[in-house]
Design an enzyme around this catalytic site. Sequence first.
Site, PDB file in Angstrom:
ATOM      1  N   GLU A 115       0.842  -1.200   0.000  1.00 38.06           N
ATOM      2  CA  GLU A 115       0.000   0.000   0.000  1.00 38.06           C
ATOM      3  C   GLU A 115       0.869   1.239   0.000  1.00 38.06           C
ATOM      4  O   GLU A 115       2.028   1.196   0.393  1.00 38.06           O
ATOM      5  CB  GLU A 115      -0.828   0.054   1.297  1.00 38.06           C
ATOM      6  CG  GLU A 115      -1.904  -0.984   1.385  1.00 38.06           C
ATOM      7  CD  GLU A 115      -2.515  -1.033   2.775  1.00 38.06           C
ATOM      8  OE1 GLU A 115      -2.120  -0.240   3.657  1.00 38.06           O
ATOM      9  OE2 GLU A 115      -3.383  -1.877   2.980  1.00 38.06           O
ATOM     10  N   LYS A 117       2.278   4.547   1.527  1.00 39.09           N
ATOM     11  CA  LYS A 117       2.460   5.003   2.900  1.00 39.09           C
ATOM     12  C   LYS A 117       2.123   6.492   2.909  1.00 39.09           C
ATOM     13  O   LYS A 117       2.912   7.330   2.472  1.00 39.09           O
ATOM     14  CB  LYS A 117       3.892   4.757   3.367  1.00 39.09           C
ATOM     15  CG  LYS A 117       4.126   5.166   4.798  1.00 39.09           C
ATOM     16  CD  LYS A 117       5.430   4.572   5.310  1.00 39.09           C
ATOM     17  CE  LYS A 117       5.995   5.210   6.539  1.00 39.09           C
ATOM     18  NZ  LYS A 117       5.178   6.033   7.368  1.00 39.09           N
ATOM     19  N   ASP A 119       1.596  10.167   3.914  1.00 44.92           N
ATOM     20  CA  ASP A 119       2.368  11.005   4.819  1.00 44.92           C
ATOM     21  C   ASP A 119       1.433  11.994   5.511  1.00 44.92           C
ATOM     22  O   ASP A 119       1.241  13.120   5.077  1.00 44.92           O
ATOM     23  CB  ASP A 119       3.438  11.760   4.006  1.00 44.92           C
ATOM     24  CG  ASP A 119       4.504  12.331   4.912  1.00 44.92           C
ATOM     25  OD1 ASP A 119       4.501  12.009   6.108  1.00 44.92           O
ATOM     26  OD2 ASP A 119       5.332  13.111   4.422  1.00 44.92           O
ATOM     27  N   TYR A 227      -6.764   2.145   6.489  1.00 39.53           N
ATOM     28  CA  TYR A 227      -5.977   0.971   6.107  1.00 39.53           C
ATOM     29  C   TYR A 227      -5.912  -0.155   7.136  1.00 39.53           C
ATOM     30  O   TYR A 227      -5.163  -1.100   6.947  1.00 39.53           O
ATOM     31  CB  TYR A 227      -4.564   1.382   5.712  1.00 39.53           C
ATOM     32  CG  TYR A 227      -3.883   2.323   6.700  1.00 39.53           C
ATOM     33  CD1 TYR A 227      -3.582   1.918   7.991  1.00 39.53           C
ATOM     34  CD2 TYR A 227      -3.560   3.619   6.319  1.00 39.53           C
ATOM     35  CE1 TYR A 227      -2.973   2.786   8.872  1.00 39.53           C
ATOM     36  CE2 TYR A 227      -2.949   4.491   7.201  1.00 39.53           C
ATOM     37  CZ  TYR A 227      -2.653   4.065   8.481  1.00 39.53           C
ATOM     38  OH  TYR A 227      -2.065   4.918   9.351  1.00 39.53           O
ATOM     39  N   LYS A 313      10.748   3.201   3.089  1.00 36.56           N
ATOM     40  CA  LYS A 313      10.644   4.651   2.939  1.00 36.56           C
ATOM     41  C   LYS A 313      11.491   5.115   1.761  1.00 36.56           C
ATOM     42  O   LYS A 313      12.630   4.671   1.598  1.00 36.56           O
ATOM     43  CB  LYS A 313      11.122   5.346   4.215  1.00 36.56           C
ATOM     44  CG  LYS A 313      10.286   4.955   5.437  1.00 36.56           C
ATOM     45  CD  LYS A 313       9.608   6.121   6.091  1.00 36.56           C
ATOM     46  CE  LYS A 313      10.516   6.909   6.972  1.00 36.56           C
ATOM     47  NZ  LYS A 313       9.811   7.977   7.663  1.00 36.56           N
ATOM     48  N   CYS A 407      19.367  46.168   6.208  1.00 39.28           N
ATOM     49  CA  CYS A 407      18.271  45.849   5.284  1.00 39.28           C
ATOM     50  C   CYS A 407      18.700  46.113   3.837  1.00 39.28           C
ATOM     51  O   CYS A 407      19.173  47.203   3.519  1.00 39.28           O
ATOM     52  CB  CYS A 407      17.044  46.687   5.634  1.00 39.28           C
ATOM     53  SG  CYS A 407      15.684  46.430   4.491  1.00 39.28           S
ATOM     54  N   CYS A 410      16.386  49.212   2.568  1.00 36.37           N
ATOM     55  CA  CYS A 410      16.391  50.573   3.091  1.00 36.37           C
ATOM     56  C   CYS A 410      17.639  50.891   3.904  1.00 36.37           C
ATOM     57  O   CYS A 410      17.807  52.013   4.385  1.00 36.37           O
ATOM     58  CB  CYS A 410      15.131  50.829   3.924  1.00 36.37           C
ATOM     59  SG  CYS A 410      15.129  49.972   5.509  1.00 36.37           S
ATOM     60  N   CYS A 425      13.812  43.869   9.760  1.00 35.40           N
ATOM     61  CA  CYS A 425      14.127  45.267   9.513  1.00 35.40           C
ATOM     62  C   CYS A 425      13.113  46.077  10.321  1.00 35.40           C
ATOM     63  O   CYS A 425      11.909  45.964  10.092  1.00 35.40           O
ATOM     64  CB  CYS A 425      13.991  45.591   8.027  1.00 35.40           C
ATOM     65  SG  CYS A 425      13.985  47.378   7.756  1.00 35.40           S
ATOM     66  N   CYS A 431      10.633  51.539   5.057  1.00 38.29           N
ATOM     67  CA  CYS A 431      11.179  50.464   4.235  1.00 38.29           C
ATOM     68  C   CYS A 431      10.176  50.095   3.129  1.00 38.29           C
ATOM     69  O   CYS A 431       9.087  49.591   3.423  1.00 38.29           O
ATOM     70  CB  CYS A 431      11.496  49.268   5.131  1.00 38.29           C
ATOM     71  SG  CYS A 431      12.258  47.905   4.246  1.00 38.29           S
TER      72      CYS A 431
HETATM   73  S1  IVH Z   1      -0.442   0.121   8.725  1.00 41.75           S
HETATM   74  C1  IVH Z   1       0.527  -1.576  13.255  1.00 41.75           C
HETATM   75  N1  IVH Z   1      -0.639   1.282   6.403  1.00 41.75           N
HETATM   76  O1  IVH Z   1       2.873   5.078   8.863  1.00 41.75           O
HETATM   77  C2  IVH Z   1       0.653  -0.369  12.386  1.00 41.75           C
HETATM   78  N2  IVH Z   1       0.320   2.539   8.171  1.00 41.75           N
HETATM   79  O2  IVH Z   1       5.561   4.572  10.007  1.00 41.75           O
HETATM   80  C3  IVH Z   1      -0.310  -0.412  11.258  1.00 41.75           C
HETATM   81  N3  IVH Z   1       0.922   4.829   7.547  1.00 41.75           N
HETATM   82  O3  IVH Z   1       1.888   4.118  12.081  1.00 41.75           O
HETATM   83  C4  IVH Z   1      -0.081   0.690  10.313  1.00 41.75           C
HETATM   84  N4  IVH Z   1       0.267   4.715   5.458  1.00 41.75           N
HETATM   85  O4  IVH Z   1       0.603   6.098  10.810  1.00 41.75           O
HETATM   86  C5  IVH Z   1      -0.234   1.408   7.669  1.00 41.75           C
HETATM   87  N5  IVH Z   1      -0.933   2.159   4.276  1.00 41.75           N
HETATM   88  C6  IVH Z   1      -0.537   2.309   5.536  1.00 41.75           C
HETATM   89  C7  IVH Z   1       0.025   3.512   6.029  1.00 41.75           C
HETATM   90  C8  IVH Z   1       0.445   3.589   7.351  1.00 41.75           C
HETATM   91  C9  IVH Z   1       0.783   5.491   6.393  1.00 41.75           C
HETATM   92  C10 IVH Z   1       1.517   5.429   8.772  1.00 41.75           C
HETATM   93  C11 IVH Z   1       0.887   4.960  10.045  1.00 41.75           C
HETATM   94  C12 IVH Z   1       1.965   4.128  10.713  1.00 41.75           C
HETATM   95  C13 IVH Z   1       3.193   4.791  10.202  1.00 41.75           C
HETATM   96  C14 IVH Z   1       4.400   3.891  10.322  1.00 41.75           C
END
Ligand code: IVH
Length: 668
Positions: A115, A117, A119, A227, A313, A407, A410, A425, A431
């Site tokens: 999946e 991740k 942010d 998720y 990551k 500055c 000015c 400034c 200014c």
């Molecule tokens: S599963 C037991 N799925 O990333 C933990 N986490 O660095 C289950 N996050 O704590 C988390 N996308 O806050 C999961 N597709 C995804 C995610 C995801 C972002 C975050 C989440 C997690 C952190 C870990």
Amino acid sequence: MTLTPEQAEKRILQLTEEINHHNFLYYTQTQPVISDYEFDKLLEELIHIEKEFPQFAQPDSPTQRVGGQITKEFETVEHTYPMMSLSNTYSEPELREFDERIKKAIGENYEYVCELKFDGVAIGLTYKDGILNRAVTRGDGVRGDNVTANVKTIRTIPLKLKGKNYPQEFEIRGEIILDKKSFERINAERIDIGETPFANPRNSAAGTLKLQDSSIVSRRKLDCYLYALYGNFEFSSHQEALQHAASWGFKISSHYRVCKNMNEVLKFIHEWDDKREELEFAIDGIVIKINDFNQQRELGFTAKSPRWAIAYKYKAQSAATLLNSVVYQVGRTGAITPVANLEPVLLAGTVVKRASLHNADQIEKLDLRVGDTVFVEKGGEIIPKITAVDLDKRPENSHKLKYITHCPECGTSLIRKEGEALHYCPNEEGCPPQIKGRIVHFTSRKAMNIEGLGSETIDLLVNEGLLHDVAGIYHLQKEKLLQLERMGEKSVNNLLEAIELSKAVPFERVLFAIGIRFVGDTVAKKIARYFGSYQKLEIAEMEELQQAPEVGEVIAQSVFNFVRDTKNKKMMTQLAEAGLKLEIDAKKYSGVNKLAGLSFVITGVFEKHSRDELKDMIEVNGGKNVSGVSAKTSYLLAGNDGGTSKLEKAEKLKIKIISEEEFLKMIE
Ligand code: IVH
């Protein structure tokens, strides 16, 4: 047309269902079937009927999406299931090792779900009988903040679930995110009012989620991808769980893939490394999970994270280029921002020519020198930044960059206040970029909205000596304007008319326009409505200022200093003489001051409104909320099951005790 209670209840039920359905089509499925106008009409009708018959408002009423509830401090609550995090890696060999460990523990027969991740900010949503009951942030993993009122404003989070086959009670977890566009918009607004911009969309989502006023959250356009499910389910795999969650109305990203082995996982990872720039929101990696729930159970957990999942990551994308020069920009608040001019370089699909250097400390830390080869990164952080210098490539004759002491616009000596990162400034009145910046802000759309007075015209007027400050706008003379190049009779007339029209701009926007540091348009609105007039604001003490919604110590101090400053006092007198509105339109807010001068303590549980709603009503009507009963308290507003101590104290001090009914009559 007035409705009978029976008709009202029926219509409320109908509208709730219909609007929620359209919300789902619009936000979650992104396939609306009615126009925004038609949608707004339905919502307006529901708001109207609910106001008259609040007893019939449904727990999943879409009117909650617009927010309004004020939370001064978020309650800390315990997670039903601890909120763990994931072990993570930046390296492919480590992913292979993870895969080996899995094989060793459960054999060869398994599949992964990959999946995105997201942010953002992790959130746990609890549903009871299909209704959203509670939303809690991660906190320390054991206890988090209860941010339910704010989360209810997120359109893609269902307030009531679809279908029937969900457990009576369960939790679903996901990530609250803010898309890149909204992030940039919020940052532009923050820079405009002199606040430090958020470093990335994640911080900005987190900041939004902690706002006290849910109606502001409602306007920020947060989104949420889910998720993970927690509770008693009979699903056999993660994929199956996700599919069911989607059928209940949750937003599940379609960008997940079931992979048979680590090679397929790596393929997915590489694909998204290229494509992630195209996404509307930021991701910082890929999460890899064992699909089968029995296998997940078999693998179990370490003290901190599940053994059946890992996060890969992405390294922030980086490029090397030459630092050509450093220039210094002066903002309208006088803040100096150093900016690096770079030899143009391609980074993550865009050509980067400039990078923010933030402040003097940053330059010092990097030991930056003109002619250096520097590394620029564009991680989740959208705005490129310089992360390091390639010392091997440093030219021999280079010398340390000296931060400016005066500055660039000015020539005034710069100052740096104790504890602050930025240089300023102090020459507010002389200014040019500060003068122009204040006028540009004053005339901007959300402020006085003076058409024809954009930054170019302002530049011209200031440079020609026709304009020195915002008050001067109201003394511009036709004959003088006509003498300017590019200003014909027609455009001068239009401009003067627009200036005249701006005198009718409501006080809320005037308060934003005058440019108090940290006071954005929404905070200005809150303050204006809370105090009612500039006159009242001028004499407010720090404590009173902090009573206003969204006003903490920093904003209060900024307002306190602003209104007491002699130059500002002069400006305000001139603006008042010009005929600008310096108080709330009493007609528009009839009843606003019905509770002026009165203070209320609330105790117990109420039938028609939540305590927070009642507090809001007190504030909107000009009253004050206080936490403890004292001789100065005007009323104790008492519901059911309140503690007896407040009642006893009120009786002893002969403070009037009123019911919810009586209170509502007071503000009718
Ligand atoms: S599963 C037991 N799925 O990333 C933990 N986490 O660095 C289950 N996050 O704590 C988390 N996308 O806050 C999961 N597709 C995804 C995610 C995801 C972002 C975050 C989440 C997690 C952190 C870990």
